[in-house]
Design a protein around this motif. Structure first.
Motif, mmCIF file in Angstrom:
data_model
loop_
_atom_site.group_PDB
_atom_site.id
_atom_site.type_symbol
_atom_site.label_atom_id
_atom_site.label_comp_id
_atom_site.label_asym_id
_atom_site.label_seq_id
_atom_site.Cartn_x
_atom_site.Cartn_y
_atom_site.Cartn_z
ATOM 1 N N SER A 105 0.834 -1.197 0.000
ATOM 2 C CA SER A 105 0.000 0.000 0.000
ATOM 3 C C SER A 105 0.870 1.248 0.000
ATOM 4 N N HIS A 132 -0.118 3.608 3.400
ATOM 5 C CA HIS A 132 -0.045 3.212 4.811
ATOM 6 C C HIS A 132 1.253 3.684 5.445
ATOM 7 N N LEU A 167 -0.516 -5.525 1.341
ATOM 8 C CA LEU A 167 -1.968 -5.649 1.292
ATOM 9 C C LEU A 167 -2.406 -7.091 1.557
ATOM 10 N N PRO A 224 -2.137 -3.332 7.012
ATOM 11 C CA PRO A 224 -2.448 -4.371 6.020
ATOM 12 C C PRO A 224 -1.635 -5.643 6.209
#
Length: 613
Positions: free
Chosen positions: A191, A194, A211, A246
């Motif tokens: 990601s 993040h 992820l 994640p």
């Protein structure tokens, strides 16, 4: 087919298949039965991944491993059949292979073993007694092997060739854990938005942002915890990240082996799993603090020799438990050898620097005990000191060739021919995991001399989730039977052994921390590591003092991070230099005062005071 035999009361107890049953018979045996994996020529027609699960915790790991394996098989387009192997848990994944040679299966087993922690890899390459209960075969504890995915009839028409297995081996090697976690790539897309709420190493931030946990959520989640432990996070920090990060998907959801989908965990279950894995990550981060720097492997001959040495060492521990477990000094010797083998395997160099305190911290022992053990191992020819300690540089040790495989021995071809590089790294990864598990098992407060002691640790290791009688435990531990009985009852008093039908097993949950608190010994190893760190620092300070007295420039030390408007310096250097060593009026060193400065953490303050003056 190989068939179990029921005893006189009709109950099947012995785990053996002595009766042969014709495969052409239209009837199936009423007791558990197996089929061989190979033909008379030793060529494989069945490949079976056996994912063991004897506890609730093991079942979840087996389910995660099953997901990794099934995704890999589907990505390679290889037909397979998944079965729930028994009512107590565990899975079998069948491949119908077309007369594959053992050398390929050995490499497949090594590649899968490095990726799947719950795998019993021996079944994949056992060409002598390898046999498995096929789909539908009954289990001795009730129930039968049930098909969860795939067509069991397809196993009668093998289509998977050696070339297909080579592709599978290459795919598994892409998932193999690296020796250094910092070089482990993310197993899925990351990601871009993040950000962790606290600072992490760059490699840890990538795993934290993967992820859905990537292709292996269990491994990714553990690497997130390991990075957090290295960065000095607290348990509350980890719990905060587990809610939203994640890469921490594994601690929010679990894989349902029946549907293949992930489902939310119950809050109590999620907290318990996070606690267990966090303790494991903290212990592993402590071990890696003493790990040597990994190096590029230019000559794989040396790495092959180290792997042969490590395999021989573990084999010696298994086949000669009495030699390495009967007496307390022998127990200490085995732990020191394990630490030396881990250092060599971790660094890729046969000769590795091993200070007494480094080995002591890695093995959970006192440095004086390590010193005596190293002397015994050198006298017996198991260890060799190739260079003595000099200043702050530790002595160089190597485990001798007494444990290595003799290149001229008789045996199967795959044991005497050169292993390909991929196989070497697969074997290295699996051996590192086994050695680290051995070091972690003994490095606990409850097995120190002030508590139960190292002999109790050896008995505890010999126990498993499967109940064993005291005779079997004594054989596995290499300790006399009467002594084992006394130790087991001592373990029972602190809930580290459970009696079951005149046999003994480990408790379902790890209660060593609780036992250490009950015995009043929790924190012993932490205080010992702190003392060793202070001793290292005082020794480096003293060596720097001797260098200055000899007219040479002293080495710099790593000072505390601070923002400076301008930098002061003197003849010794800047703020990162060592302060002057305390001395008496007659010029002799005042080691007592130096120790007080070190233990109070005042060296940087002392250096700043010197510069300000």
């Amino acid at each position: 087919m190989n068939v179990m035999i029921a005893e006189a009361d009709g109950v099947v107890r012995a785990n053996s298949y002595p009766r042969k049953y014709p495969a052409s018979s239209p009837f199936f045996p009423s007791t558990p039965w197996t089929i061989d994996l190979t033909d008379e020529n030793g060529r494989f027609w069945l490949g079976v991944f056996d994912l063991d699960a004897k506890r609730v915790e093991d079942f979840e790991q087996a389910a995660e491993d099953l997901g990794v394996l099934v995704r890999t098989l589907r990505a390679q387009g290889l037909p397979h059949v998944v079965c729930r192997s028994s009512p107590t848990g565990g899975f079998h994944v069948f491949l119908a292979v077309d007369g594959v040679d053992k050398t390929v299966m050995v490499r497949l087993a090594a590649a899968a073993r490095a990726v799947l922690p719950s795998l019993d890899h021996g079944l994949l390459c056992n060409d002598r007694t390898g046999a498995v209960r096929p789909p539908g075969a009954p289990h001795a504890k009730g129930g039968a092997s049930a098909v969860m995915d795939g067509d069991a009839a397809s196993l009668a028409t093998p289509t998977i060739t050696a070339a297909d297995l080579e592709r599978l081996i290459a795919a598994l090697q892409q998932l193999r854990p690296t020796v250094d976690p910092a070089t482990q790539p993310a197993t899925g897309p990351v990601s871009p938005t993040h950000r962790a709420h606290r600072e992490l190493p760059a490699w840890g931030a990538a795993h934290m942002a993967t992820l859905g946990g990537g292709g292996d959520p269990s491994r990714t989640g553990y690497l997130c915890l390991l990075a957090a432990a290295v960065a000095g996070w607290t348990r509350n920090d980890v719990e905060h990240a587990a809610r939203t990060a994640p890469g921490m998907e594994h601690y929010r959801t679990r894989r349902n082996p029946t549907t293949g989908r992930r489902e939310p965990r119950k809050p109590q279950e999620a907290t318990a799993r996070l606690d267990r894995q966090w303790e494991k990550a903290v212990a592993r981060a402590s071990l890696y603090r003493y790990a040597p720097q990994d190096r590029a492997d230019k000559d794989l001959t040396e790495l092959a020799g180290i792997i042969d040495m490590a395999e021989g060492l573990l084999r010696a521990f298994r086949v000669s438990p009495g030699r390495w477990g009967t007496t307390e000094p022998a127990l200490h010797d085995a732990r020191v050898l394990t630490a030396l083998a881990w250092l060599a395997l971790r660094s890729g160099a046969r000769d590795t620097a091993a200070s007494l305190r480094t080995v002591a911290d890695a093995a959970g022992m006192a440095s004086t005990t390590v010193d005596r053990s190293l002397r015994r191992l050198q006298d017996a020819g198991f260890a060799l000191r190739t260079r003595s300690a000099e200043g702050v540089d530790a002595a160089i040790f190597r485990v001798t060739n007494r444990f290595s495989t003799d290149p001229g021995q008789d045996g199967p071809l795959h044991d005497v021919t050169a292993r390909p590089p991929g196989h070497l790294f697969d074997a290295r990864s699996a051996l590192l995991a086994e050695l680290e598990a051995r070091l972690d098992a003994g490095r606990h407060d409850v097995f120190t001399r002030a508590a139960l002691g190292p002999t109790a640790r050896r008995v505890y290791e010999a126990l498993s989730m499967t109940a064993r009688d005291t005779v079997a435990v004594a054989w596995l531990a290499g300790i006399p039977h009467r002594r084992v009985i006394r130790i087991i009852y001592r373990l029972k008093q602190v809930r580290l052994a459970v009696e079951s039908s005149r046999s003994w097993r480990r408790p379902a949950h790890d209660l060593r921390d609780w036992a250490a608190r009950k015995l009043g010994v929790d924190g012993i190893l932490k205080r010992r590591r702190a003392r060793h760190a202070n001793e290292r620092e005082q020794w480096a300070w003293w060596q720097n003092h001797l260098r200055r007295k000899a007219g040479r420039r002293g080495r710099e030390r790593t000072g505390s991070a601070q923002t400076l408007i301008f930098q002061l310096s003197d003849a010794h250097g800047g703020p990162e230099a060592w302060p002057s060593y305390p001395c008496h009026p007659d010029g002799t060193a005042d080691h007592h005062t130096a120790w007080e400065y070190v233990t109070a953490g005042l060296l940087q303050q002392l250096r700043d005071t010197e510069l300000a003056a």
